[in-house]
Design a protein around this motif. Structure first.
Motif, PDB file in Angstrom:
ATOM      1  N   CYS A  89       0.877  -1.177   0.000  1.00  0.00           N
ATOM      2  CA  CYS A  89       0.000   0.000   0.000  1.00  0.00           C
ATOM      3  C   CYS A  89       0.908   1.219   0.000  1.00  0.00           C
ATOM      4  O   CYS A  89       1.717   1.394   0.919  1.00  0.00           O
ATOM      5  N   GLU A  90       0.798   2.071  -1.007  1.00  0.00           N
ATOM      6  CA  GLU A  90       1.822   3.098  -1.210  1.00  0.00           C
ATOM      7  C   GLU A  90       1.883   4.144  -0.095  1.00  0.00           C
ATOM      8  O   GLU A  90       2.873   4.847   0.034  1.00  0.00           O
ATOM      9  N   TYR A  91       0.883   4.210   0.766  1.00  0.00           N
ATOM     10  CA  TYR A  91       0.820   5.227   1.820  1.00  0.00           C
ATOM     11  C   TYR A  91       1.310   4.722   3.172  1.00  0.00           C
ATOM     12  O   TYR A  91       1.349   5.485   4.141  1.00  0.00           O
ATOM     13  N   CYS A  92       1.671   3.442   3.288  1.00  0.00           N
ATOM     14  CA  CYS A  92       1.906   2.822   4.594  1.00  0.00           C
ATOM     15  C   CYS A  92       3.372   2.442   4.798  1.00  0.00           C
ATOM     16  O   CYS A  92       3.996   1.820   3.923  1.00  0.00           O
ATOM     17  N   GLY A  93       3.916   2.774   5.953  1.00  0.00           N
ATOM     18  CA  GLY A  93       5.290   2.419   6.281  1.00  0.00           C
ATOM     19  C   GLY A  93       5.510   0.927   6.418  1.00  0.00           C
ATOM     20  O   GLY A  93       6.641   0.446   6.292  1.00  0.00           O
ATOM     21  N   PHE A  94       4.449   0.172   6.650  1.00  0.00           N
ATOM     22  CA  PHE A  94       4.575  -1.280   6.816  1.00  0.00           C
ATOM     23  C   PHE A  94       4.543  -2.037   5.489  1.00  0.00           C
ATOM     24  O   PHE A  94       4.608  -3.268   5.470  1.00  0.00           O
ATOM     25  N   LYS A  95       4.406  -1.362   4.373  1.00  0.00           N
ATOM     26  CA  LYS A  95       4.252  -2.037   3.079  1.00  0.00           C
ATOM     27  C   LYS A  95       5.392  -3.032   2.834  1.00  0.00           C
ATOM     28  O   LYS A  95       6.531  -2.831   3.260  1.00  0.00           O
ATOM     29  N   ALA A  96       5.045  -4.094   2.146  1.00  0.00           N
ATOM     30  CA  ALA A  96       5.987  -5.212   1.968  1.00  0.00           C
ATOM     31  C   ALA A  96       7.277  -4.795   1.271  1.00  0.00           C
ATOM     32  O   ALA A  96       8.344  -5.355   1.536  1.00  0.00           O
ATOM     33  N   SER A  97       7.200  -3.801   0.399  1.00  0.00           N
ATOM     34  CA  SER A  97       8.381  -3.395  -0.366  1.00  0.00           C
ATOM     35  C   SER A  97       9.330  -2.512   0.428  1.00  0.00           C
ATOM     36  O   SER A  97      10.437  -2.217  -0.041  1.00  0.00           O
ATOM     37  N   ASN A  98       8.943  -2.099   1.631  1.00  0.00           N
ATOM     38  CA  ASN A  98       9.790  -1.223   2.439  1.00  0.00           C
ATOM     39  C   ASN A  98      10.835  -2.049   3.180  1.00  0.00           C
ATOM     40  O   ASN A  98      10.533  -2.714   4.173  1.00  0.00           O
ATOM     41  N   THR A  99      12.048  -1.989   2.721  1.00  0.00           N
ATOM     42  CA  THR A  99      13.136  -2.756   3.353  1.00  0.00           C
ATOM     43  C   THR A  99      13.790  -1.991   4.499  1.00  0.00           C
ATOM     44  O   THR A  99      14.660  -2.514   5.183  1.00  0.00           O
ATOM     45  N   GLU A 100      13.399  -0.732   4.705  1.00  0.00           N
ATOM     46  CA  GLU A 100      13.998   0.090   5.757  1.00  0.00           C
ATOM     47  C   GLU A 100      13.315  -0.093   7.109  1.00  0.00           C
ATOM     48  O   GLU A 100      13.885   0.223   8.151  1.00  0.00           O
ATOM     49  N   ILE A 101      12.091  -0.591   7.101  1.00  0.00           N
ATOM     50  CA  ILE A 101      11.339  -0.739   8.350  1.00  0.00           C
ATOM     51  C   ILE A 101      11.894  -1.888   9.178  1.00  0.00           C
ATOM     52  O   ILE A 101      12.354  -2.900   8.634  1.00  0.00           O
ATOM     53  N   ASP A 102      11.896  -1.744  10.475  1.00  0.00           N
ATOM     54  CA  ASP A 102      12.312  -2.830  11.369  1.00  0.00           C
ATOM     55  C   ASP A 102      11.128  -3.767  11.576  1.00  0.00           C
ATOM     56  O   ASP A 102      10.142  -3.401  12.230  1.00  0.00           O
ATOM     57  N   ARG A 103      11.206  -4.950  11.031  1.00  0.00           N
ATOM     58  CA  ARG A 103      10.109  -5.916  11.147  1.00  0.00           C
ATOM     59  C   ARG A 103      10.185  -6.635  12.487  1.00  0.00           C
ATOM     60  O   ARG A 103      11.258  -7.080  12.912  1.00  0.00           O
ATOM     61  N   CYS A 104       9.027  -6.771  13.131  1.00  0.00           N
ATOM     62  CA  CYS A 104       9.020  -7.403  14.448  1.00  0.00           C
ATOM     63  C   CYS A 104       7.623  -7.908  14.772  1.00  0.00           C
ATOM     64  O   CYS A 104       6.622  -7.272  14.428  1.00  0.00           O
ATOM     65  N   THR A 105       7.559  -9.040  15.424  1.00  0.00           N
ATOM     66  CA  THR A 105       6.320  -9.554  15.991  1.00  0.00           C
ATOM     67  C   THR A 105       6.564  -9.842  17.459  1.00  0.00           C
ATOM     68  O   THR A 105       7.517 -10.557  17.802  1.00  0.00           O
ATOM     69  N   LEU A 106       5.738  -9.293  18.327  1.00  0.00           N
ATOM     70  CA  LEU A 106       5.924  -9.487  19.756  1.00  0.00           C
ATOM     71  C   LEU A 106       5.745 -10.947  20.145  1.00  0.00           C
ATOM     72  O   LEU A 106       4.797 -11.609  19.708  1.00  0.00           O
ATOM     73  N   THR A 107       6.644 -11.455  20.955  1.00  0.00           N
ATOM     74  CA  THR A 107       6.404 -12.738  21.599  1.00  0.00           C
ATOM     75  C   THR A 107       5.353 -12.520  22.691  1.00  0.00           C
ATOM     76  O   THR A 107       5.055 -11.375  23.060  1.00  0.00           O
ATOM     77  N   ILE A 108       4.812 -13.588  23.229  1.00  0.00           N
ATOM     78  CA  ILE A 108       3.831 -13.443  24.310  1.00  0.00           C
ATOM     79  C   ILE A 108       4.464 -12.751  25.517  1.00  0.00           C
ATOM     80  O   ILE A 108       3.847 -11.883  26.145  1.00  0.00           O
TER      81      ILE A 108
END
Length: 461
Positions: free
Chosen positions: A90-109
């Motif tokens: 989605c061209e307006y969102c920082g989380f878009k899949a093509s953004n390699t600069e974002i720090d990807r993270c999923t919280l553990t429990i």
């Protein structure tokens, strides 16, 4: 199978054909003040009312209606980002899949629990969990995280209502979330204009307009009767988008006899690796018009103004119809437990405009005469969906909201407030009690307030 119910030409034709007059505007506002939902034509008339004196009349009508339906309470919550993996572009969102600069993270429990405890230490009682769209964030994962939030306690703190902002699910997925006791399920269409929708959603499941716009139909069919809709203003013409929100509202009313529990109206903001086209930029005055017209168009629906906006604008806009705001907001992954006030654009979906603490926001609300509310009573007593609308549409819900706001706010004053907030807050509670004419009601509230002073918690009507 639900159908795509948005007809671009119909909405654009209505906007083009209406002719506002002072008499028409007055008639429409009076209908709204009678707590009746407006039609598409009536709402379009308000949208096209561009003269300064007409806009001022709309503002005054919205303020009067808000006071009549919601009184002086403002519901508070905080978002909690669980994961920012995403397969959409989605061209307006920082989380878009093509953004390699974002720090990807999923919280553990364990990390999620640390976030919840940090929120509870500040006094938060309501949260909305936010997820990117990823196969990792399926209904089972969301259910597990919701249960973890409900199970996590810190001293007297607890999150009593968990709402969800996530991708559309199938009916079986929604049923799982219903079983774990979620509150509102929120899906923003982003834009209701089909051509624009395809232009800004380059790839991924979100590119399917129909699957997304019917997502809340499936939620309703699964038994989730509190749903939230929204638009990302700035992608297309704001007047059209308001019409889209109302058409969605009408669709839900006609098909399920229940309109949306909330409507949100975020604006495009700076985000990681995002270039914003300002062709459809919505300025502050236009945003205030959007809020006032939505308030008049759907009198019974909660309006949410988030911390995307700065403190000054939020303060000005609240009186026009907003009934819920977030406060003490952190949208970075692990943001609450890190307790770092500096925003990192590569750890968040967008840049927020109001980063004040929960206590600072509450102090300002008190200064303006509002009662902050953390109430979750309707949800926990089954006053949701159609049952909620039976109270909300004629305005009866105010009978519960006022007293319950005082009780949940009293808890905050006892457990979390700064000294200056507590002093002002206690005075305001006494002022509100003095305004209650029915002595029996006043006595019941005073008795529960005294119980809270004596360490009892989670009291409500």
């Amino acid at each position: 199978m639900s159908k795509d119910f948005i007809d671009d030409k119909k909405l654009e034709d209505i906007l083009a054909q209406v002719k506002p007059t002072e008499e028409k505007i007055e008639t429409i506002i009076n209908k709204s003040l009678n707590k009746e939902r407006l039609s598409l034509e009536e709402t379009a008339t308000l949208l096209q009312a561009d003269k300064p004196e007409w806009i001022e009349r709309i503002f005054k009508g919205a303020e009067e209606l808000k006071n009549k339906v919601y009184g002086d309470r403002i519901v508070l919550f905080a978002p909690l980002y669980v994961g920012n993996k995403c397969i959409n572009n989605c061209e307006y969102c920082g989380f878009k899949a093509s953004n390699t600069e974002i720090d990807r993270c999923t919280l553990t429990i364990k990390e999620l629990q640390a976030e919840v405890k940090a929120m509870e230490k500040k006094g938060q009682k309501r949260s909305i969990l936010v997820y990117g769209e990823s196969p990792d964030y399926d209904a089972d994962f969301i259910t597990k995280t919701v249960q973890a939030v409900y199970d996590t306690r810190e001293d007297k703190g607890e999150i009593r209502r968990v709402n969800i902002n996530a991708a559309p699910l199938d009916i079986e997925g929604y049923k799982k979330l219903k079983e774990v006791g979620i509150g509102t399920y929120q899906i923003f269409q982003e834009t209701y204009h089909h051509e624009t929708y395809q232009r800004v959603h380059h790839s991924g499941p979100k590119r399917d307009f129909k699957w997304r716009v019917t997502g809340l139909d499936r939620a309703m069919e699964a038994g989730i009767d509190d749903v939230g809709i929204g638009v990302l203003f700035g992608l297309y013409d704001w007047k059209y988008e308001v019409m889209g929100l109302l058409e969605h509202t009408i669709h839900l009313e006609e098909k399920y006899n229940v309109g949306p529990h909330t409507i949100s109206f975020p604006r495009l903001k700076e985000a990681s690796n995002v270039s914003i086209d300002d062709k459809y930029f919505v300025n502050d005055e236009e945003l205030k018009r959007i809020i006032a017209i939505l308030r008049l168009a759907v009198p019974y629906t909660g309006l949410i103004l988030t911390a995307r906006e700065d403190a000054k604008l939020r303060r000005e806009a609240i009186k026009l119809g907003v009934s819920q705001i977030d406060a003490g907001t952190k949208i970075e992954i692990n943001g609450y437990s890190d307790d770092d006030d500096e925003q990192d654009i590569n750890r968040e979906q967008f840049v927020i405009g109001d980063s004040r603490s929960l206590d600072d926001v509450i102090y300002e609300l008190l200064s303006d005469g509002y009662i902050p509310s953390f109430c979750t009573a309707c949800y926990r007593l089954g006053r949701t969906g159609e049952h909620f609308m039976e109270f909300a549409i004629p305005g009866f819900i105010k009978r519960y909201c006022g007293p319950n706001a005082l009780l949940t706010f009293k808890e905050y004053l006892e457990d979390y407030a700064s000294e200056k907030t507590k002093d002002v807050g206690e005075k305001l509670i006494q002022e509100k009690l003095a305004e209650i004419e029915d002595e029996k009601t006043k006595e019941k509230i005073e008795a529960k307030l005294e119980e809270i002073e004596n360490e009892k918690r989670d009291l409500y009507f």
